[in-house]
Design an enzyme around this catalytic site. Structure first.
Site, PDB file in Angstrom:
ATOM      1  N   THR A 146      -3.010  -1.174  -0.608  1.00 14.71           N
ATOM      2  CA  THR A 146      -4.285  -0.908  -1.273  1.00 14.71           C
ATOM      3  C   THR A 146      -4.897   0.368  -0.701  1.00 14.71           C
ATOM      4  OG1 THR A 146      -5.684  -2.068   0.315  1.00 14.71           O
ATOM      5  CG2 THR A 146      -4.672  -3.402  -1.435  1.00 14.71           C
ATOM      6  N   TYR A 147      -5.986   0.789  -1.330  1.00 10.48           N
ATOM      7  CA  TYR A 147      -6.671   1.980  -0.818  1.00 10.48           C
ATOM      8  C   TYR A 147      -7.280   1.722   0.558  1.00 10.48           C
ATOM      9  CZ  TYR A 147      -5.859   4.578  -5.050  1.00 10.48           C
ATOM     10  OH  TYR A 147      -5.239   5.261  -6.087  1.00 10.48           O
ATOM     11  N   GLU A 189      -6.916 -13.719   2.749  1.00 11.36           N
ATOM     12  CA  GLU A 189      -6.885 -13.029   4.036  1.00 11.36           C
ATOM     13  C   GLU A 189      -7.968 -13.598   4.949  1.00 11.36           C
ATOM     14  OE1 GLU A 189      -5.519 -11.802   6.407  1.00 11.36           O
ATOM     15  OE2 GLU A 189      -5.093  -9.712   5.917  1.00 11.36           O
ATOM     16  N   ARG A 234       3.624 -10.249   1.409  1.00  8.67           N
ATOM     17  CA  ARG A 234       2.361  -9.540   1.570  1.00  8.67           C
ATOM     18  C   ARG A 234       2.116  -8.664   0.344  1.00  8.67           C
ATOM     19  NH1 ARG A 234       0.198  -4.636   5.524  1.00  8.67           N
ATOM     20  NH2 ARG A 234      -1.986  -4.942   4.940  1.00  8.67           N
ATOM     21  N   HIS A 235       0.877  -8.621  -0.094  1.00  4.23           N
ATOM     22  CA  HIS A 235       0.510  -7.783  -1.243  1.00  4.23           C
ATOM     23  C   HIS A 235       0.878  -6.319  -1.014  1.00  4.23           C
ATOM     24  CE1 HIS A 235      -2.826  -5.878   0.899  1.00  4.23           C
ATOM     25  NE2 HIS A 235      -3.099  -7.075   1.395  1.00  4.23           N
ATOM     26  N   GLY A 236       0.920  -5.557  -2.089  1.00  2.00           N
ATOM     27  CA  GLY A 236       1.219  -4.136  -1.999  1.00  2.00           C
ATOM     28  C   GLY A 236       0.085  -3.346  -1.358  1.00  2.00           C
TER      29      GLY A 236
END
Length: 223
Positions: A14-15, A88, A10-12
């Site tokens: 985010t805001y 996603e 999974r991506h890091g």
């Protein structure tokens, strides 16, 4: 029987993750913590030679893959190739909205209220929740479960076509996508859990299906 090992990350953070907002096809940059998520995932995968490195075509996944690959010590590719089929879930007009506000809206269409998205998925199942978003998006932009499944199945066929028995593949994707894939391959109990940013799901893809060997793993150093 041919087997391809896929290390799906999974991506890091985010805001939008930080602010508890649905993200989907929309994008938000990685936070400083999210950048470190990518490096930490790469460090735990550093000893693996990847025969292919991929990410979804959303910026947060591409950047996470680059950070992860920068830690690799086994002669893997330096740059990920993008595979849009592993984006996603498309949440349509719910994207960018606070998750609890969205849940309050969707609770009007189910038999009982849910405290959070994870509780809804645990009880109704990922396919039903995806269809709930699609059915009640006033702009009719959110994708149904079948639409989601069709593109992800096509993505796995791309990987089968590009790789051979024994290959190892890095694939950076997204939380709901990872949960839905675990569900599709026979693990609804996994899909009920939120996925940590930078967590690894280890899949063994064969001609007959797929085994889930690790899920939501943020501690193992893989070899």
């Amino acid at each position: 029987m041919a087997a391809i090992d896929i290390y799906m990350v999974r991506h890091g953070q985010t805001y939008f993750n930080l602010l508890h907002r649905f993200q989907g096809f929309s994008d938000a940059p990685l936070t400083e913590s999210g950048i470190q998520d990518g490096h930490r995932a790469g460090n735990r995968l550093a000893k693996i030679h990847f025969d292919g490195a991929y990410s979804s075509d959303l910026t947060r996944a591409i950047h996470t893959a680059r950070y992860a690959l920068s830690e690799n010590q086994a002669g893997s590719p330096k740059e990920p190739e993008t595979l849009p089929n592993f984006r996603e879930e498309n949440f349509g007009s719910f994207e960018g909205r606070d998750s609890q506000v969205t849940l309050t809206d969707l609770n009007a269409y189910v038999d009982k209220p849910y405290e959070n998205y994870a509780a809804m998925v645990a009880d109704l199942g990922m396919p039903a929740v995806m269809d709930l978003f699609a059915a009640h998006d006033p702009y009719q932009l959110a994708e149904s479960y079948q639409e989601f499944l069709d593109r992800v199945q096509a993505g796995f066929q791309q990987l089968r076509d590009r790789h051979q028995d024994g290959d190892k593949v890095l694939l950076v994707s997204h939380g709901t996508t990872i949960r839905a894939i675990a569900n599709y391959f026979g693990h609804p109990e996994m899909a009920a859990n939120s996925v940590h940013n930078g967590a690894v799901m280890h899949l063994r893809l064969t001609d007959d299906g797929c085994d889930v060997l690790a899920f939501n793993d943020i501690t193992t150093h893989f070899e």
